[in-house]
Design a protein around this motif. Sequence first.
Motif, mmCIF file in Angstrom:
data_model
loop_
_atom_site.group_PDB
_atom_site.id
_atom_site.type_symbol
_atom_site.label_atom_id
_atom_site.label_comp_id
_atom_site.label_asym_id
_atom_site.label_seq_id
_atom_site.Cartn_x
_atom_site.Cartn_y
_atom_site.Cartn_z
ATOM 1 N N THR A 59 7.677 21.803 8.707
ATOM 2 C CA THR A 59 6.568 22.735 8.512
ATOM 3 C C THR A 59 5.291 22.195 9.142
ATOM 4 O O THR A 59 4.552 22.928 9.815
ATOM 5 C CB THR A 59 6.349 22.994 7.013
ATOM 6 O OG1 THR A 59 7.560 23.489 6.432
ATOM 7 C CG2 THR A 59 5.244 24.014 6.798
ATOM 8 N N ILE A 60 5.022 20.909 8.959
ATOM 9 C CA ILE A 60 3.829 20.301 9.556
ATOM 10 C C ILE A 60 3.920 20.331 11.078
ATOM 11 O O ILE A 60 2.939 20.640 11.772
ATOM 12 C CB ILE A 60 3.654 18.859 9.048
ATOM 13 C CG1 ILE A 60 3.326 18.862 7.556
ATOM 14 C CG2 ILE A 60 2.562 18.134 9.828
ATOM 15 C CD1 ILE A 60 3.267 17.478 6.936
ATOM 16 N N ALA A 61 5.093 20.019 11.633
ATOM 17 C CA ALA A 61 5.260 20.018 13.092
ATOM 18 C C ALA A 61 4.998 21.395 13.670
ATOM 19 O O ALA A 61 4.355 21.536 14.722
ATOM 20 C CB ALA A 61 6.667 19.545 13.449
ATOM 21 N N ASN A 62 5.480 22.437 13.000
ATOM 22 C CA ASN A 62 5.228 23.800 13.467
ATOM 23 C C ASN A 62 3.762 24.180 13.305
ATOM 24 O O ASN A 62 3.163 24.782 14.197
ATOM 25 C CB ASN A 62 6.111 24.788 12.699
ATOM 26 C CG ASN A 62 7.502 24.905 13.277
ATOM 27 O OD1 ASN A 62 7.743 25.632 14.234
ATOM 28 N ND2 ASN A 62 8.439 24.166 12.695
ATOM 29 N N GLU A 98 16.209 15.224 27.314
ATOM 30 C CA GLU A 98 16.290 16.559 27.911
ATOM 31 C C GLU A 98 14.925 17.086 28.340
ATOM 32 O O GLU A 98 14.830 18.108 29.006
ATOM 33 C CB GLU A 98 16.914 17.552 26.927
ATOM 34 C CG GLU A 98 18.344 17.246 26.528
ATOM 35 C CD GLU A 98 18.425 16.274 25.371
ATOM 36 O OE1 GLU A 98 19.550 15.976 24.929
ATOM 37 O OE2 GLU A 98 17.368 15.800 24.910
ATOM 38 N N GLY A 99 13.853 16.394 27.928
ATOM 39 C CA GLY A 99 12.513 16.844 28.271
ATOM 40 C C GLY A 99 11.665 17.056 27.030
ATOM 41 O O GLY A 99 12.030 16.645 25.918
ATOM 42 N N GLU A 100 10.521 17.712 27.199
ATOM 43 C CA GLU A 100 9.602 17.936 26.091
ATOM 44 C C GLU A 100 10.188 18.942 25.107
ATOM 45 O O GLU A 100 10.722 19.976 25.500
ATOM 46 C CB GLU A 100 8.258 18.445 26.612
ATOM 47 C CG GLU A 100 7.183 18.540 25.541
ATOM 48 C CD GLU A 100 5.831 18.942 26.098
ATOM 49 O OE1 GLU A 100 4.816 18.722 25.418
ATOM 50 O OE2 GLU A 100 5.796 19.481 27.229
ATOM 51 N N GLN A 101 10.077 18.624 23.825
ATOM 52 C CA GLN A 101 10.607 19.472 22.766
ATOM 53 C C GLN A 101 9.462 20.138 22.008
ATOM 54 O O GLN A 101 8.404 19.544 21.818
ATOM 55 C CB GLN A 101 11.454 18.645 21.793
ATOM 56 C CG GLN A 101 12.593 17.890 22.447
ATOM 57 C CD GLN A 101 13.606 18.810 23.087
ATOM 58 O OE1 GLN A 101 14.151 19.694 22.435
ATOM 59 N NE2 GLN A 101 13.862 18.599 24.373
ATOM 60 N N PHE A 102 9.705 21.378 21.584
ATOM 61 C CA PHE A 102 8.694 22.141 20.872
ATOM 62 C C PHE A 102 9.243 22.566 19.509
ATOM 63 O O PHE A 102 10.402 22.971 19.406
ATOM 64 C CB PHE A 102 8.294 23.387 21.669
ATOM 65 C CG PHE A 102 7.710 23.078 23.023
ATOM 66 C CD1 PHE A 102 6.343 22.949 23.184
ATOM 67 C CD2 PHE A 102 8.535 22.909 24.127
ATOM 68 C CE1 PHE A 102 5.801 22.665 24.430
ATOM 69 C CE2 PHE A 102 8.008 22.623 25.379
ATOM 70 C CZ PHE A 102 6.632 22.499 25.529
ATOM 71 N N ILE A 151 3.185 20.169 17.101
ATOM 72 C CA ILE A 151 3.470 18.817 17.578
ATOM 73 C C ILE A 151 4.672 18.846 18.523
ATOM 74 O O ILE A 151 5.719 19.395 18.187
ATOM 75 C CB ILE A 151 3.752 17.878 16.389
ATOM 76 C CG1 ILE A 151 2.514 17.781 15.491
ATOM 77 C CG2 ILE A 151 4.173 16.501 16.880
ATOM 78 C CD1 ILE A 151 2.747 16.983 14.224
ATOM 79 N N THR A 152 4.527 18.276 19.691
ATOM 80 C CA THR A 152 5.634 18.176 20.646
ATOM 81 C C THR A 152 6.075 16.722 20.756
ATOM 82 O O THR A 152 5.333 15.799 20.402
ATOM 83 C CB THR A 152 5.222 18.695 22.031
ATOM 84 O OG1 THR A 152 4.163 17.882 22.546
ATOM 85 C CG2 THR A 152 4.751 20.140 21.945
ATOM 86 N N TRP A 153 7.294 16.515 21.256
ATOM 87 C CA TRP A 153 7.811 15.159 21.422
ATOM 88 C C TRP A 153 8.822 15.160 22.562
ATOM 89 O O TRP A 153 9.306 16.205 22.985
ATOM 90 C CB TRP A 153 8.442 14.657 20.126
ATOM 91 C CG TRP A 153 9.698 15.365 19.714
ATOM 92 C CD1 TRP A 153 10.981 14.937 19.874
ATOM 93 C CD2 TRP A 153 9.796 16.651 19.070
ATOM 94 N NE1 TRP A 153 11.873 15.855 19.383
ATOM 95 C CE2 TRP A 153 11.174 16.921 18.875
ATOM 96 C CE3 TRP A 153 8.864 17.597 18.648
ATOM 97 C CZ2 TRP A 153 11.629 18.090 18.285
ATOM 98 C CZ3 TRP A 153 9.319 18.762 18.058
ATOM 99 C CH2 TRP A 153 10.678 19.000 17.876
ATOM 100 N N MET A 154 9.113 13.993 23.079
ATOM 101 C CA MET A 154 9.993 13.867 24.235
ATOM 102 C C MET A 154 11.383 13.399 23.822
ATOM 103 O O MET A 154 11.547 12.585 22.916
ATOM 104 C CB MET A 154 9.405 12.881 25.248
ATOM 105 C CG MET A 154 8.110 13.348 25.889
ATOM 106 S SD MET A 154 8.294 14.884 26.829
ATOM 107 C CE MET A 154 9.442 14.347 28.109
ATOM 108 N N ARG A 155 12.377 13.959 24.515
ATOM 109 C CA ARG A 155 13.755 13.495 24.448
ATOM 110 C C ARG A 155 14.249 13.373 25.877
ATOM 111 O O ARG A 155 13.542 13.715 26.829
ATOM 112 C CB ARG A 155 14.625 14.479 23.659
ATOM 113 C CG ARG A 155 14.229 14.650 22.207
ATOM 114 C CD ARG A 155 15.117 15.659 21.502
ATOM 115 N NE ARG A 155 16.509 15.234 21.460
ATOM 116 C CZ ARG A 155 17.488 15.973 20.939
ATOM 117 N NH1 ARG A 155 17.222 17.175 20.444
ATOM 118 N NH2 ARG A 155 18.719 15.526 20.919
#
Length: 213
Positions: free
Chosen positions: A119-122, A132-136, A126-130
Amino acid sequence: MATNGHNGLVKQNSKSTAIVEVNSLREDNQHVNPADHYGVTSDYSIHVDSNNTIYSNEYIESKYMYEMNHCEVDHRAQRVEIVPRKYQYNFRTQRQVQRTGVMLVGWAGNNGSTFTGATIANREKITWMRKEGEQFPNYYGSLTQSTTIRIGSDNEGKEVHIPFNTILPMLHPNDIVIGGWDINSANLYEAMKRAYVFDYELQEKLKPKMAEL
């Protein structure tokens, strides 16, 4: 080795072979299905033009007539009497969405820490990397946030679908006030690490918020 009656198809090792014949359409036989649908986004407002629906600044009020058949069975006469019945229901929906909280018992468990972190990330985008690339962050899998519902058809016969959360005023998950308690004294950052659900980079970006809870 035995054939199954079709040239070029062979049955081997007692395993059956399924045959699917597809009749491909030639280009001149293809046509646009008049029932093709299209959707609208949550930016659209939904308004019902009906005598059974009344809008005010505070409420949406609607009337719904439910029809059913009541059956009276006479076993002696071997007769069934069908009596149509109608029931009117009146619905009132408050247009202003109320502030809503969720209290989680066992907040520091896997479910509590994951629900809070997601819930906080949404909410904070907040985005983060894996690899496969940037995650949303997203609410994929949520009935209210990720699905649509058919409400009718337009003048061309195309079905119109709207986001589920635009049918009526509805609380957005980002607006939920989250609280709770747990017998474990660890903060939610430590609980999140212990749960092994989120990627490491997302955990570290959530740390300032989660460590306070």
